[in-house]
Scaffold this active site. Sequence first.
Site, PDB file in Angstrom:
ATOM      1  N   GLU A   1       0.836  -1.210   0.000  1.00 28.46           N
ATOM      2  CA  GLU A   1       0.000   0.000   0.000  1.00 28.46           C
ATOM      3  C   GLU A   1       0.866   1.253   0.000  1.00 28.46           C
ATOM      4  O   GLU A   1       1.882   1.316   0.670  1.00 28.46           O
ATOM      5  CB  GLU A   1      -0.932   0.023   1.221  1.00 28.46           C
TER       6      GLU A   1
ATOM      7  N   HIS B   1      -2.639  17.071 -10.958  1.00 27.47           N
ATOM      8  CA  HIS B   1      -1.874  15.910 -10.503  1.00 27.47           C
ATOM      9  C   HIS B   1      -1.935  14.861 -11.601  1.00 27.47           C
ATOM     10  O   HIS B   1      -2.994  14.311 -11.900  1.00 27.47           O
ATOM     11  CB  HIS B   1      -2.413  15.318  -9.200  1.00 27.47           C
ATOM     12  N   LEU B   2      -0.792  14.627 -12.186  1.00 27.13           N
ATOM     13  CA  LEU B   2      -0.672  13.733 -13.326  1.00 27.13           C
ATOM     14  C   LEU B   2       0.006  12.458 -12.839  1.00 27.13           C
ATOM     15  O   LEU B   2       1.229  12.387 -12.756  1.00 27.13           O
ATOM     16  CB  LEU B   2       0.182  14.444 -14.377  1.00 27.13           C
TER      17      LEU B   2
HETATM   18  N1  LIG Z   1       6.293  14.194  -5.462  1.00 34.98           N
HETATM   19  C1  LIG Z   1       5.310  13.512  -6.053  1.00 34.98           C
HETATM   20  N2  LIG Z   1       5.241  12.192  -5.875  1.00 34.98           N
HETATM   21  C2  LIG Z   1       4.227  11.531  -6.467  1.00 34.98           C
HETATM   22  C3  LIG Z   1       3.249  12.175  -7.264  1.00 34.98           C
HETATM   23  N3  LIG Z   1       2.370  11.247  -7.678  1.00 34.98           N
HETATM   24  C4  LIG Z   1       2.774  10.085  -7.163  1.00 34.98           C
HETATM   25  N4  LIG Z   1       3.903  10.242  -6.437  1.00 34.98           N
HETATM   26  C5  LIG Z   1       4.711   9.227  -5.760  1.00 34.98           C
HETATM   27  O1  LIG Z   1       4.151   7.990  -6.048  1.00 34.98           O
HETATM   28  C6  LIG Z   1       3.702   7.369  -4.869  1.00 34.98           C
HETATM   29  C7  LIG Z   1       2.418   6.631  -5.172  1.00 34.98           C
HETATM   30  O2  LIG Z   1       1.308   7.340  -4.920  1.00 34.98           O
HETATM   31  P1  LIG Z   1       0.469   7.114  -3.619  1.00 34.98           P
HETATM   32  O3  LIG Z   1      -0.701   7.932  -3.883  1.00 34.98           O
HETATM   33  O4  LIG Z   1       1.184   7.366  -2.381  1.00 34.98           O
HETATM   34  O5  LIG Z   1       0.223   5.581  -3.663  1.00 34.98           O
HETATM   35  P2  LIG Z   1      -1.123   4.934  -3.423  1.00 34.98           P
HETATM   36  O6  LIG Z   1      -1.587   5.120  -2.023  1.00 34.98           O
HETATM   37  O7  LIG Z   1      -0.989   3.546  -3.941  1.00 34.98           O
HETATM   38  O8  LIG Z   1      -2.026   5.855  -4.295  1.00 34.98           O
HETATM   39  P3  LIG Z   1      -2.323   5.862  -5.774  1.00 34.98           P
HETATM   40  O9  LIG Z   1      -1.439   4.758  -6.301  1.00 34.98           O
HETATM   41  O10 LIG Z   1      -1.991   7.213  -6.349  1.00 34.98           O
HETATM   42  O11 LIG Z   1      -3.771   5.579  -5.687  1.00 34.98           O
HETATM   43  C8  LIG Z   1       3.607   8.470  -3.829  1.00 34.98           C
HETATM   44  O12 LIG Z   1       3.861   7.982  -2.542  1.00 34.98           O
HETATM   45  C9  LIG Z   1       4.694   9.419  -4.264  1.00 34.98           C
HETATM   46  O13 LIG Z   1       5.938   9.023  -3.727  1.00 34.98           O
HETATM   47  C10 LIG Z   1       3.378  13.577  -7.432  1.00 34.98           C
HETATM   48  O14 LIG Z   1       2.582  14.232  -8.092  1.00 34.98           O
HETATM   49  N5  LIG Z   1       4.411  14.185  -6.817  1.00 34.98           N
END
Ligand SMILES: Nc1nc2c(ncn2[C@@H]2O[C@H](COP(=O)(O)OP(=O)(O)OP(=O)(O)O)[C@@H](O)[C@H]2O)c(=O)[nH]1
Length: 411
Positions: free
Chosen positions: A33, A272-273
Amino acid sequence: MVQCTPTNTSFLILALNYSSVCVFLLYSVNYGEGFNLRRDVYMRMATLVKSLNEDEPWLLVLPPWGRIYHWQSKDIKHQNKIPWSLFFDVASLKRFVPVVEFHEFLAMSKEPVIEEVYYLQNYKDWKEWEEKMEFKPCNNENHYYWKNVETGFWESWFFGYEDRVYAKKFQCVSYMGHAGFMKPFLLKNTTARSVMIERAETALHDRFGDTSYWEARRSMVFAKELRDIGDEFRAKYLDSNDDTDNTVLDEDWTKMKRKHGEAKGGPYLAVHLRRKDFLRTNHNVPSLKHAAKQIKHLMDKHDLSKLFVATDAPKEEFESFSEFLEEFEVFAFRPNAEVKKQYKEGGLAIIDQWICAHARFFIGTQESTFSFRIQEEREILGFDTKMTFNRLCDDEEEMDCEQPSKWTIEY
Ligand SMILES: Nc1nc2c(ncn2[C@@H]2O[C@H](COP(=O)(O)OP(=O)(O)OP(=O)(O)O)[C@@H](O)[C@H]2O)c(=O)[nH]1
Ligand SMILES: *[C@@H]1O[C@H](CO)[C@@H](O)[C@H](O)[C@H]1NC(C)=O
């Protein structure tokens, strides 16, 4: 009734008292997660501990950050045993529920021991949803706990403290229910002074979106240092500051009241991409070209010339994306080596989220918890929902897809 609310200065002196009065609740989340889902699991556990405190003094132990699947940057070292204070304002967390960091828990305990570990697992082939929990053999032998035959104690990773901490009891529990459903079990079925819930994401939110949900969420104020870095960037590049944007934050979140539409936000659009693994696992990710096309429409519609991009995309992808948007000023937060080293990937994610949260208009990626957390932050700040709950459409949907709150963006 005794309250378990150690302050930073007094907890060591009071440690002995606390460990004999309070019960520690620890929890942990499945390895796969991400950071932003983990923040959601915190809310479920915090709400549980809040409810336990109606009957008994319980303290929530904050699980150190580390070993997060996405955090693989080679130039950022030691992303392990990270205390919550690096990312969040712990004083704000404590306004919702009593919490201590894991290293404080160890300092407060006579022995480095977690008395009981309950490992939540789903029921095998269930038909109807009903709240229930039962001790069961483990569904999966790969639970990463093992019994030391010499000592009889259970060992595991324990957030990187594997050489120092052990557990006395380990039990798998089949679980179907909200987090609050554990309360009677924790109050009556165990007399342990420290209980750890493993795979805590198995338990659901008690009441998604109700007052208590939002209190827990609002208490998760980002660390001041990270907010400051984001604010500095807003001022320097995006002509954005809280006074003109109407986004002044009360240091005490319990006193902060905002209505939808009060926040105006800085004169920029934020997107947010989400890329990387989402390109494989999420079907609604647009091509860079199609994403840029939507952004262009929105920039023109809202009469904005500055764009802030938060993304996990590799540099080349970001550059081709920017090329489609040459007529605008495109910004991304690029930390210097020191900020990177100090605040790590979690901190950089928060800075990006903070800047997105202050934009006039925000658009995210469908089903990304990273985007969801930004949207919640904007709810707290008091933005009009139409400026917040937006997502990019994929190429097949063209420009006409249902938005998170069931409307279509009017282009
Ligand atoms: N700095 C930065 N990191 C990002 C961005 N998008 C994703 N990340 C990185 O990618 C990781 C994955 O996204 P998370 O949202 O934390 O993971 P998750 O809880 O599985 O969520 P999602 O996969 O997005 O549903 C984050 O912890 C960040 O380290 C962004 O726009 N900026
Ligand atoms: C907790 O205790 C009650 C009463 O003794 C019992 O009925 C219940 O099964 C116990 N719960 C678990 C998960 O063992």
